[in-house]
Design a protein around this motif. Structure first.
Motif, PDB file in Angstrom:
ATOM      1  N   LEU A 147       0.840  -1.198   0.000  1.00  0.00           N
ATOM      2  CA  LEU A 147       0.000   0.000   0.000  1.00  0.00           C
ATOM      3  C   LEU A 147       0.873   1.245   0.000  1.00  0.00           C
ATOM      4  CD1 LEU A 147      -2.627  -1.115   2.666  1.00  0.00           C
ATOM      5  CD2 LEU A 147      -2.835  -1.232   0.173  1.00  0.00           C
ATOM      6  N   LYS A 148       0.321   2.314  -0.536  1.00  0.00           N
ATOM      7  CA  LYS A 148       1.022   3.599  -0.572  1.00  0.00           C
ATOM      8  C   LYS A 148       0.847   4.323   0.761  1.00  0.00           C
ATOM      9  CE  LYS A 148      -0.178   3.850  -5.364  1.00  0.00           C
ATOM     10  NZ  LYS A 148       0.085   4.516  -6.553  1.00  0.00           N
ATOM     11  N   SER A 160      -3.808   6.430   5.331  1.00  0.00           N
ATOM     12  CA  SER A 160      -3.648   5.740   4.046  1.00  0.00           C
ATOM     13  C   SER A 160      -4.762   4.717   3.793  1.00  0.00           C
ATOM     14  CB  SER A 160      -2.299   5.016   4.012  1.00  0.00           C
ATOM     15  OG  SER A 160      -2.289   3.971   4.977  1.00  0.00           O
ATOM     16  N   ASN A 177      -4.851   1.962   5.462  1.00  0.00           N
ATOM     17  CA  ASN A 177      -4.123   0.737   5.772  1.00  0.00           C
ATOM     18  C   ASN A 177      -4.900  -0.215   6.692  1.00  0.00           C
ATOM     19  OD1 ASN A 177      -1.990  -1.038   6.522  1.00  0.00           O
ATOM     20  ND2 ASN A 177      -1.032   0.478   7.838  1.00  0.00           N
ATOM     21  N   ASN A 214      -5.204   3.346  -2.696  1.00  0.00           N
ATOM     22  CA  ASN A 214      -5.039   2.049  -2.041  1.00  0.00           C
ATOM     23  C   ASN A 214      -6.273   1.173  -2.189  1.00  0.00           C
ATOM     24  OD1 ASN A 214      -2.363   2.378  -1.269  1.00  0.00           O
ATOM     25  ND2 ASN A 214      -2.911   3.342   0.678  1.00  0.00           N
TER      26      ASN A 214
END
Length: 185
Positions: free
Chosen positions: A13-14, A52, A54, A83
């Protein structure tokens, strides 16, 4: 930063290109999911300070049916969208660019209810007990929902929060994970 387990496991993921966000490390994320899961069946997940995305992506990867991801920063919002695209499952996510407070009221008006909520605001803006109260007051939680609070170890969260029962607290370096279970009506 990667998805650790589940259907999106291994995907990179970014991160948000900004110093204003602090990503949850893979070590803390893995420990967190081992404490509350590690896998789920159709629960609805809410992250009010998603960064993000995440943690919400990890939750869906591990079996949550849907994650609502909120962040007020434009760069974070764009990173979350990128993402989510990497998951190739965009219907499993709703992403809003707005403040946590505005999002809670919007979700309440939509009659949304959640099983898992993740609160990880910028450490300087910690207002967890207020957010816990708002979640309860606006009727956004299913019975026995879990609310996970990530703070630094300098923050002292109460053992006694109205409508909640403290389940667990674990320290990981400078990070403290506190898990409450909703017991209100």
């Amino acid at each position: 930063m990667r998805v650790i387990s589940g259907k999106f496991g291994g995907r990179t993921l970014k991160g948000v290109p900004s110093h204003l966000t602090r990503p949850t490390t893979d070590k803390v994320k893995e420990s967190l999911f081992n404490m509350i899961g590690p896998y789920f069946h159709q629960q609805k997940f809410l992250d009010l300070f998603a960064g993000s995305g995440n943690v919400g992506i990890e939750a869906v990867s591990r079996g949550c049916s849907h994650a609502t991801l909120i962040d007020r920063q434009y760069r974070a919002y764009k990173t979350i969208l990128a993402n989510v695209k990497l998951t190739r499952d965009p219907k499993a996510f709703t992403v809003y660019k707005m403040s946590a407070s505005a999002a809670l009221h919007k979700l309440s008006q939509q009659d949304q209810k959640f099983d898992l909520v993740y609160l990880d605001p910028p450490y300087r803006l910690q207002k967890m007990v207020k957010d816990l109260g708002t979640l309860s007051k606006l009727n956004l939680l299913n019975h026995h929902a879990l609310v996970i609070c990530e703070t630094d170890t300098n923050v002292k969260l109460s053992d006694n929060v109205e409508n909640y029962r403290l389940l667990k607290q674990r320290k990981y370096g400078i990070t403290l994970i506190t898990i409450y279970q909703y017991v209100g009506d």
